[in-house]
Write a protein that holds these residues in place. Structure first.
Motif, PDB file in Angstrom:
ATOM      1  N   LEU A   1      66.435  60.254  41.312  1.00 24.53           N
ATOM      2  CA  LEU A   1      67.303  60.018  42.462  1.00 24.53           C
ATOM      3  C   LEU A   1      66.477  59.284  43.499  1.00 24.53           C
ATOM      4  O   LEU A   1      65.347  59.685  43.814  1.00 24.53           O
ATOM      5  CB  LEU A   1      67.834  61.331  43.022  1.00 24.53           C
ATOM      6  N   VAL A   2      67.019  58.191  44.011  1.00 19.50           N
ATOM      7  CA  VAL A   2      66.313  57.356  44.974  1.00 19.50           C
ATOM      8  C   VAL A   2      67.198  57.198  46.205  1.00 19.50           C
ATOM      9  O   VAL A   2      68.386  56.890  46.080  1.00 19.50           O
ATOM     10  CB  VAL A   2      65.993  55.961  44.390  1.00 19.50           C
ATOM     11  N   TYR A   3      66.617  57.423  47.366  1.00 17.27           N
ATOM     12  CA  TYR A   3      67.357  57.343  48.621  1.00 17.27           C
ATOM     13  C   TYR A   3      66.733  56.267  49.510  1.00 17.27           C
ATOM     14  O   TYR A   3      65.526  56.257  49.713  1.00 17.27           O
ATOM     15  CB  TYR A   3      67.323  58.689  49.356  1.00 17.27           C
ATOM     16  N   TYR A   4      67.577  55.395  50.020  1.00 17.15           N
ATOM     17  CA  TYR A   4      67.141  54.355  50.962  1.00 17.15           C
ATOM     18  C   TYR A   4      67.913  54.557  52.263  1.00 17.15           C
ATOM     19  O   TYR A   4      69.140  54.685  52.246  1.00 17.15           O
ATOM     20  CB  TYR A   4      67.415  52.954  50.417  1.00 17.15           C
ATOM     21  N   THR A   5      67.204  54.588  53.380  1.00 20.18           N
ATOM     22  CA  THR A   5      67.826  54.753  54.691  1.00 20.18           C
ATOM     23  C   THR A   5      67.290  53.666  55.604  1.00 20.18           C
ATOM     24  O   THR A   5      66.091  53.412  55.637  1.00 20.18           O
ATOM     25  CB  THR A   5      67.498  56.133  55.285  1.00 20.18           C
ATOM     26  N   MET A   6      68.189  52.998  56.309  1.00 22.73           N
ATOM     27  CA  MET A   6      67.754  51.953  57.236  1.00 22.73           C
ATOM     28  C   MET A   6      68.619  51.967  58.489  1.00 22.73           C
ATOM     29  O   MET A   6      69.774  52.385  58.446  1.00 22.73           O
ATOM     30  CB  MET A   6      67.791  50.581  56.568  1.00 22.73           C
ATOM     31  N   ARG A   7      68.036  51.534  59.576  1.00 21.73           N
ATOM     32  CA  ARG A   7      68.764  51.417  60.840  1.00 21.73           C
ATOM     33  C   ARG A   7      69.215  49.968  60.997  1.00 21.73           C
ATOM     34  O   ARG A   7      68.463  49.046  60.715  1.00 21.73           O
ATOM     35  CB  ARG A   7      67.874  51.808  61.995  1.00 21.73           C
ATOM     36  N   THR A   8      70.441  49.814  61.455  1.00 22.26           N
ATOM     37  CA  THR A   8      70.971  48.472  61.676  1.00 22.26           C
ATOM     38  C   THR A   8      71.580  48.397  63.069  1.00 22.26           C
ATOM     39  O   THR A   8      71.964  49.408  63.650  1.00 22.26           O
ATOM     40  CB  THR A   8      72.049  48.104  60.636  1.00 22.26           C
ATOM     41  N   THR A   9      71.658  47.198  63.571  1.00 21.96           N
ATOM     42  CA  THR A   9      72.281  46.954  64.869  1.00 21.96           C
ATOM     43  C   THR A   9      73.395  45.948  64.677  1.00 21.96           C
ATOM     44  O   THR A   9      73.207  44.912  64.038  1.00 21.96           O
ATOM     45  CB  THR A   9      71.250  46.389  65.866  1.00 21.96           C
TER      46      THR A   9
END
Length: 143
Positions: free
Chosen positions: A111-119
């Motif tokens: 299981l791979v999780y990617y989290t990113m902040r965007t504007t």
């Protein structure tokens, strides 16, 4: 960045790190074909959460499965960790926030999780080009 771009980047990364192994999207993860060999991938979830009016957090969870339960290379977890820790999405590197190797019904998966902040960039309102001043009744009376 779209979910499709991230999914494509994962497929590309897996193909580059495992050039002699078939890499395919998972079609039926509940009952994979026992004759199948290689690695499958699929998006488990995608989430967009608003932090402020213009700032969001995007989260994506992917499942990577090794289809040969009776023939698991000893180095497979480490190779998948190395391949998926940082992926390149159209020239921008994205680092996984969590990588987890586990076995479900005798089938190994990661299981791979990617989290990113965007504007979100808001559209700029057109600025006033010229202000026209006309005398008002009050101003005209004072003159």
């Amino acid at each position: 960045m779209t979910t499709n771009q991230l999914t494509t980047a994962i497929a590309t990364t897996l193909s580059q790190h495992f050039p002699n192994i078939p890499i395919t999207p998972a079609t039926d993860p509940t009952s994979p074909n026992p004759e199948s060999k290689g690695i499958t991938y699929r998006l488990l979830s995608a989430q967009l959460t608003r932090e402020r009016s213009d700032r969001f957090v995007q989260s994506h969870a992917f499942e990577i499965r090794w289809l040969e339960a009776d023939n698991i290379p000893a180095t497979l977890p480490d190779e998948l960790f190395e391949a998926l820790e940082t992926i390149n999405v159209e020239g921008t590197p994205y680092r996984a926030t969590e990588l987890r190797w586990e076995t479900e019904n005798d089938t190994p998966r990661m299981l791979v999780y990617y989290t990113m902040r965007t504007t979100k960039v808001s559209e700029l309102a057109t600025t006033m080009q010229h202000l026209e001043q006309r005398p008002t009744a009050l101003k005209a009376a004072n003159e």
